[in-house]
Design an enzyme around this catalytic site. Structure first.
Site, PDB file in Angstrom:
ATOM      1  N   ARG A  36     -28.884  57.871 -11.617  1.00  9.75           N
ATOM      2  CA  ARG A  36     -27.663  57.256 -11.089  1.00  9.75           C
ATOM      3  C   ARG A  36     -27.113  58.028  -9.889  1.00  9.75           C
ATOM      4  NH1 ARG A  36     -24.369  55.232 -16.544  1.00  9.75           N
ATOM      5  NH2 ARG A  36     -25.873  53.608 -17.078  1.00  9.75           N
ATOM      6  N   LYS A 198     -27.231  42.713 -31.327  1.00 11.25           N
ATOM      7  CA  LYS A 198     -26.165  41.803 -31.755  1.00 11.25           C
ATOM      8  C   LYS A 198     -26.093  40.531 -30.927  1.00 11.25           C
ATOM      9  CE  LYS A 198     -23.151  45.530 -33.438  1.00 11.25           C
ATOM     10  NZ  LYS A 198     -21.826  46.181 -33.304  1.00 11.25           N
ATOM     11  N   GLY A 349     -29.953  48.797 -18.876  1.00 14.79           N
ATOM     12  CA  GLY A 349     -29.877  49.197 -20.273  1.00 14.79           C
ATOM     13  C   GLY A 349     -31.211  49.608 -20.869  1.00 14.79           C
ATOM     14  N   GLY A 372     -24.230  46.030 -18.644  1.00  7.84           N
ATOM     15  CA  GLY A 372     -23.201  45.029 -18.907  1.00  7.84           C
ATOM     16  C   GLY A 372     -22.804  44.243 -17.679  1.00  7.84           C
TER      17      GLY A 372
END
Length: 397
Positions: A36, A198, A349, A372
Site C-alpha cells: 500500500r 457471509k 481483499g 470494500g
C-alpha cells in the site's frame, strides 16, 4: 464523471495534502507488507518532481478515537516510506494543532510531512466539518489517493473537498479507469465470481450485479445460507438465519444465472488437520462443516470461466488460509489467469491475497486495492469520495 486529475494542477511552490491508504499490516512494530505504501509512490513522486511539497495523511488499524494508541502510530510507515523514497520523511505527533500548522507552513518544495494516525481523533470517522477544515488549512491543494477508503464519508476523504481544490491521485485514477468500463459496457460473456463467509457482506452486490452478468458463480461459506434456504442439510456450516428468505428469493429470481457449487469439501471440525471428504451437496453429513468447493464444482466453474471475456472476482472459494481447503480458490485463480483476450478484475481483499500468493497478479488485467470500496463501486457505479470530487470540480472550476 468529471473531476480534477493530477495533470490539472500546478504543484510548483504549493503544499499538497494527500490522503493515502497506509493501513499496512504490522507485526511487533514492523511492516509485513508494504504494497500500500508502494502504491502511493507515483503520486508522491509526481508532486515532488514538480517542485511541490507533500503532507501525507492516513489511518492505521482501528484505534478507538480517544487519542494516541501504542502500536498504531505512523512511525514504522515513516521509516519505510523514507527508505523507499531515499528521502527524509518527517513524522509529526498529531494531525491537527498549532505544532502541525507550524510544521506545514515551514515546509519547503521537495519536503515531506507525515501526519499522525487520523483515527486517533474520533472526528475523522464522524466526517466532522471542523476537523476537515483544520486538515485543509495545512495545504493549498488536496489529492485523494486512497481508493480503499473512497466508500467512506470520513473527514479526510469527503468533507475536506469543501475547502481545497481536490484531485484524484494516480492510484484512484487507475482504479476508476480499470473498473468503470466493466461497469458501463463489459465484454461478454461476463462472469462474476463471489466468495467469502457471509451473504450479508455481499447481498447488495449480488442483487445489483445479477442483472448485468451472464453468470454469477458463488463460493465461500455464504453458499450454505443458500443451501439451507433450499432445504439442504448443511451440518455445522456457517449460516445466516436472517438472510434465508433473501437467499431463496435470489435463487428463484436469478434462475440459471446463479451458479452454486454442486459439491463441497467438508471436514469434521474447523482445523487445518481435520478429517475431510468431498461430497455432493445433497449428501452433506450432519455435524460436519463445509470448508471449500468440491472437485466437480471446480470443473464446472472452469468450464464457464474458459469462455468469458470479462471476469470480476471477489472473495475466496473456501478457507484458503488452510492449505487443504485452498484448492477451490487456487484453481479458480489459475483459470482466470489463463484467460486470453479477456478483462479480469480481482476485487481486492482475500482474492487479491490469493492471487499474489500464487504469483498470478501480473496475469490479471487489474488487481484492485479497494476491498470494500471495490465492492461498493460495482454495487452503485460511484463512491462517496468520487461524488465529492465531482462537486469539488464544479466549485473550483
Amino acid at each position: 464523471m468529471k473531476y480534477f486529475q493530477m495533470h490539472d494542477f500546478d504543484f510548483k511552490g504549493k503544499r499538497t495534502i494527500v490522503r493515502v491508504d497506509f493501513n499496512v499490516p504490522l507485526e511487533n512494530g514492523r511492516i509485513t507488507d508494504d504494497k500500500r505504501i508502494q502504491a502511493a509512490l507515483p503520486t508522491i513522486r509526481h508532486i515532488l518532481d514538480n517542485s511541490g511539497s507533500v503532507i501525507l495523511m492516513s489511518h492505521l488499524g482501528r484505534p478507538k478515537g480517544e487519542g494516541p494508541e501504542k502500536g498504531l502510530k505512523m512511525d514504522p510507515v515513516a521509516k519505510r516510506l523514507s527508505e523507499l523514497l531515499s528521502k527524509d520523511v518527517r513524522k509529526l505527533d498529531d494531525c491537527i494543532g498549532d505544532d502541525v500548522k507550524k510544521a506545514a507552513e515551514s515546509l519547503q518544495p521537495g519536503e515531506i510531512l507525515l501526519l499522525e494516525n487520523l483515527r486517533f481523533h474520533k472526528e475523522e470517522k464522524k466526517g466532522d466539518e471542523e476537523f476537515a477544515k483544520k486538515l485543509a488549512s495545512l495545504a493549498d491543494l488536496y489529492v485523494n489517493d486512497a481508493f480503499g477508503t473512497c466508500h467512506r464519508s470520513h473527514a479526510s476523504v469527503a468533507q475536506i473537498t469543501n475547502y481545497l481544490p481536490s484531485a484524484a491521485g494516480f492510484l484512484v485514477q487507475k482504479e476508476i479507469d480499470m473498473i468503470s468500463p466493466v461497469i458501463d459496457s463489459p465484454k461478454r460473456p461476463y462472469i462474476a465470481i463471489l466468495g467469502g463467509a457471509k451473504i450479508s457482506d455481499k447481498i447488495r452486490l449480488i442483487e445489483s450485479i445479477l442483472p448485468k452478468v451472464d453468470r454469477l458463480l458463488l463460493g465461500g461459506a455464504m453458499i450454505f445460507t443458500f443451501y439451507k434456504a433450499a432445504g439442504f442439510e448443511i451440518g455445522k456450516s456457517l449460516v445466516e438465519e436472517d438472510f434465508l428468505k433473501d437467499a431463496l428469493r435470489i435463487q428463484k429470481e436469478a434462475g440459471e444465472k446463479l451458479v452454486l457449487p454442486i459439491d463441497v469439501v467438508v471436514a469434521d471440525k474447523f482445523d487445518a488437520d481435520a478429517k475431510a471428504e468431498n461430497v455432493f451437496v445433497e449428501e452433506m453429513p450432519a455435524g460436519w462443516i463445509g470448508l471449500d468447493i468440491g472437485e466437480a464444482s471446480i470443473k464446472l466453474f472452469q468450464t464457464m470461466i474458459a469462455n468469458a471475456k470479462t471476469v470480476v472476482w471477489n472473495g475466496p472459494m473456501g478457507v484458503f488460509e488452510f492449505e487443504r481447503f485452498a484448492t477451490g480458490t487456487l484453481e479458480v485463480a489459475r483459470s482466470v489467469a489463463e484467460l486470453k483476450d479477456a478483462t479480469t478484475i480481482i476485487g481486492g481483499g482475500d482474492s487479491a491475497s490469493a492471487v499474489a500468493k500464487m504469483g498470478l497478479a501480473d496475469k490479471m488485467t487489474h488487481v484492485s486495492t479497494g476491498g470494500g470500496a471495490t465492492l461498493k463501486f460495482f454495487e452503485s457505479g460511484t463512491l462517496p469520495a468520487l461524488e465529492c470530487l465531482e462537486k469539488n470540480h464544479e466549485k473550483f472550476s
